[in-house]
Motif scaffolding. Structure first.
Motif, PDB file in Angstrom:
ATOM      1  N   ILE A   7     -13.115 -54.642  24.547  1.00 31.41           N
ATOM      2  CA  ILE A   7     -14.158 -55.165  23.664  1.00 31.41           C
ATOM      3  C   ILE A   7     -13.983 -54.702  22.230  1.00 31.41           C
ATOM      4  CG2 ILE A   7     -15.825 -55.529  25.491  1.00 31.41           C
ATOM      5  CD1 ILE A   7     -17.317 -53.077  24.425  1.00 31.41           C
ATOM      6  N   GLY A   8     -13.129 -53.703  22.005  1.00 32.67           N
ATOM      7  CA  GLY A   8     -12.863 -53.339  20.626  1.00 32.67           C
ATOM      8  C   GLY A   8     -12.459 -51.903  20.436  1.00 32.67           C
ATOM      9  N   ILE A   9     -12.272 -51.581  19.170  1.00 32.24           N
ATOM     10  CA  ILE A   9     -11.946 -50.242  18.706  1.00 32.24           C
ATOM     11  C   ILE A   9     -13.108 -49.807  17.818  1.00 32.24           C
ATOM     12  CG2 ILE A   9     -10.362 -48.838  17.336  1.00 32.24           C
ATOM     13  CD1 ILE A   9      -8.936 -49.959  19.734  1.00 32.24           C
ATOM     14  N   ARG A  10     -13.573 -48.600  18.004  1.00 35.28           N
ATOM     15  CA  ARG A  10     -14.671 -48.092  17.185  1.00 35.28           C
ATOM     16  C   ARG A  10     -14.272 -46.762  16.561  1.00 35.28           C
ATOM     17  NH1 ARG A  10     -15.650 -52.514  18.295  1.00 35.28           N
ATOM     18  NH2 ARG A  10     -17.513 -53.420  19.182  1.00 35.28           N
ATOM     19  N   ASP A  16     -12.492 -38.749  12.683  1.00 31.66           N
ATOM     20  CA  ASP A  16     -12.373 -38.709  14.145  1.00 31.66           C
ATOM     21  C   ASP A  16     -11.353 -39.720  14.640  1.00 31.66           C
ATOM     22  OD1 ASP A  16     -14.271 -36.718  14.419  1.00 31.66           O
ATOM     23  OD2 ASP A  16     -15.928 -38.135  14.631  1.00 31.66           O
ATOM     24  N   SER A  17     -10.865 -39.488  15.858  1.00 33.16           N
ATOM     25  CA  SER A  17      -9.942 -40.431  16.484  1.00 33.16           C
ATOM     26  C   SER A  17     -10.675 -41.711  16.856  1.00 33.16           C
ATOM     27  CB  SER A  17      -9.345 -39.820  17.749  1.00 33.16           C
ATOM     28  OG  SER A  17      -8.556 -38.710  17.441  1.00 33.16           O
ATOM     29  N   PRO A  18      -9.990 -42.843  16.797  1.00 37.67           N
ATOM     30  CA  PRO A  18     -10.599 -44.109  17.219  1.00 37.67           C
ATOM     31  C   PRO A  18     -10.888 -44.092  18.721  1.00 37.67           C
ATOM     32  CG  PRO A  18      -8.579 -44.484  15.971  1.00 37.67           C
ATOM     33  CD  PRO A  18      -8.642 -43.030  16.268  1.00 37.67           C
ATOM     34  N   SER A  37      -4.633 -43.345  15.853  1.00 42.18           N
ATOM     35  CA  SER A  37      -4.865 -44.368  14.828  1.00 42.18           C
ATOM     36  C   SER A  37      -3.785 -45.447  14.866  1.00 42.18           C
ATOM     37  CB  SER A  37      -4.905 -43.732  13.439  1.00 42.18           C
ATOM     38  OG  SER A  37      -5.989 -42.848  13.345  1.00 42.18           O
ATOM     39  N   VAL A  38      -2.545 -45.052  15.145  1.00 40.20           N
ATOM     40  CA  VAL A  38      -1.448 -46.017  15.215  1.00 40.20           C
ATOM     41  C   VAL A  38      -1.676 -47.001  16.372  1.00 40.20           C
ATOM     42  CG1 VAL A  38       1.023 -46.260  15.645  1.00 40.20           C
ATOM     43  CG2 VAL A  38       0.194 -44.447  14.138  1.00 40.20           C
ATOM     44  N   ASP A  39      -2.016 -46.463  17.548  1.00 40.37           N
ATOM     45  CA  ASP A  39      -2.282 -47.343  18.693  1.00 40.37           C
ATOM     46  C   ASP A  39      -3.497 -48.229  18.433  1.00 40.37           C
ATOM     47  OD1 ASP A  39      -0.127 -46.422  20.241  1.00 40.37           O
ATOM     48  OD2 ASP A  39      -1.300 -44.742  20.988  1.00 40.37           O
ATOM     49  N   ALA A  40      -4.513 -47.659  17.808  1.00 39.79           N
ATOM     50  CA  ALA A  40      -5.718 -48.428  17.493  1.00 39.79           C
ATOM     51  C   ALA A  40      -5.402 -49.580  16.550  1.00 39.79           C
ATOM     52  CB  ALA A  40      -6.778 -47.519  16.880  1.00 39.79           C
ATOM     53  N   ALA A  41      -4.548 -49.338  15.576  1.00 38.17           N
ATOM     54  CA  ALA A  41      -4.184 -50.388  14.620  1.00 38.17           C
ATOM     55  C   ALA A  41      -3.480 -51.539  15.330  1.00 38.17           C
ATOM     56  CB  ALA A  41      -3.302 -49.824  13.519  1.00 38.17           C
ATOM     57  N   SER A 104      -3.370 -46.468  26.085  1.00 40.52           N
ATOM     58  CA  SER A 104      -3.301 -47.198  24.813  1.00 40.52           C
ATOM     59  C   SER A 104      -2.028 -48.036  24.720  1.00 40.52           C
ATOM     60  CB  SER A 104      -3.402 -46.236  23.635  1.00 40.52           C
ATOM     61  OG  SER A 104      -2.389 -45.245  23.704  1.00 40.52           O
ATOM     62  N   ASP A 105      -0.893 -47.492  25.157  1.00 38.70           N
ATOM     63  CA  ASP A 105       0.341 -48.277  25.173  1.00 38.70           C
ATOM     64  C   ASP A 105       0.228 -49.428  26.164  1.00 38.70           C
ATOM     65  OD1 ASP A 105       1.682 -46.731  23.261  1.00 38.70           O
ATOM     66  OD2 ASP A 105       2.432 -45.338  24.789  1.00 38.70           O
TER      67      ASP A 105
END
Length: 165
Positions: A7-10, A16-18, A37-41, A104-105
């Motif tokens: 549903i998303g990244i917050r 803080d970490s995403p 942050s890299v995975d979140a992007a 995340s991967d």
């Protein structure tokens, strides 16, 4: 296994970490996973509809390789299996093969390939967050929840004594 949707990244705050938010498809619980942050992007770009890039990213390469080694026409699935010592564990299942992965991967790859995402019911019972279908009050309560927790709050109290290397 419980089927999940991304549903998303917050972000709770810039320092803080995403948090990757996965919601059970037939229920109201969320599975929050703190990620880099890299995975979140990478995930955010996919959720925003960015499917092509000037050059293939690492997750694009991995997705292509997985399709090449798959001995089946059936789509693969990401299974988030457990949390051990505060760390989520997952596998990408492709045909009769299973590849250990960080969630995340795995989400990055599953989104690229249109594969399903699932988690163990016991895991959702352990760390899932109940969300009512209500309006903004529930969203605000969840934001307050995110503001009050950190990844260490999700450490498994029942350590099996094993460690990762």
């Amino acid at each position: 296994m419980i089927k999940l949707d991304v549903i998303g990244i917050r972000l709770t705050s810039p320092e803080d970490s995403p948090v990757l938010l996965l919601r059970e498809r037939t229920g109201s619980r969320l599975l929050p996973i703190w990620i880099s942050s890299v995975d979140a992007a990478g995930i955010a770009l996919l959720l925003d509809g960015e499917k092509t890039f000037h050059r293939p990213l690492t997750h694009d390469l991995l997705a292509t390789l997985l399709l090449e080694v798959a001995d089946t026409e059936e789509p693969g699935v990401l299974k988030i299996t457990e949390m051990r010592d505060g760390v989520f564990h997952a596998v990408l299942e492709v045909g009769d093969r299973a590849f250990d992965t960080r969630p995340s991967d795995g989400v990055n790859i599953a989104l690229r390939l249109g594969w399903g995402i699932e988690c163990a019911e016991q895991l959702m019972d352990q760390v899932g967050v109940e969300m009512d279908e209500g309006g903004t009050d529930e969203v605000e309560r969840f934001r307050e929840f995110l503001d009050s927790v950190n990844p260490d709050d999700f450490e498994n109290d029942e350590s099996d004594g094993s460690s990762e290397g």
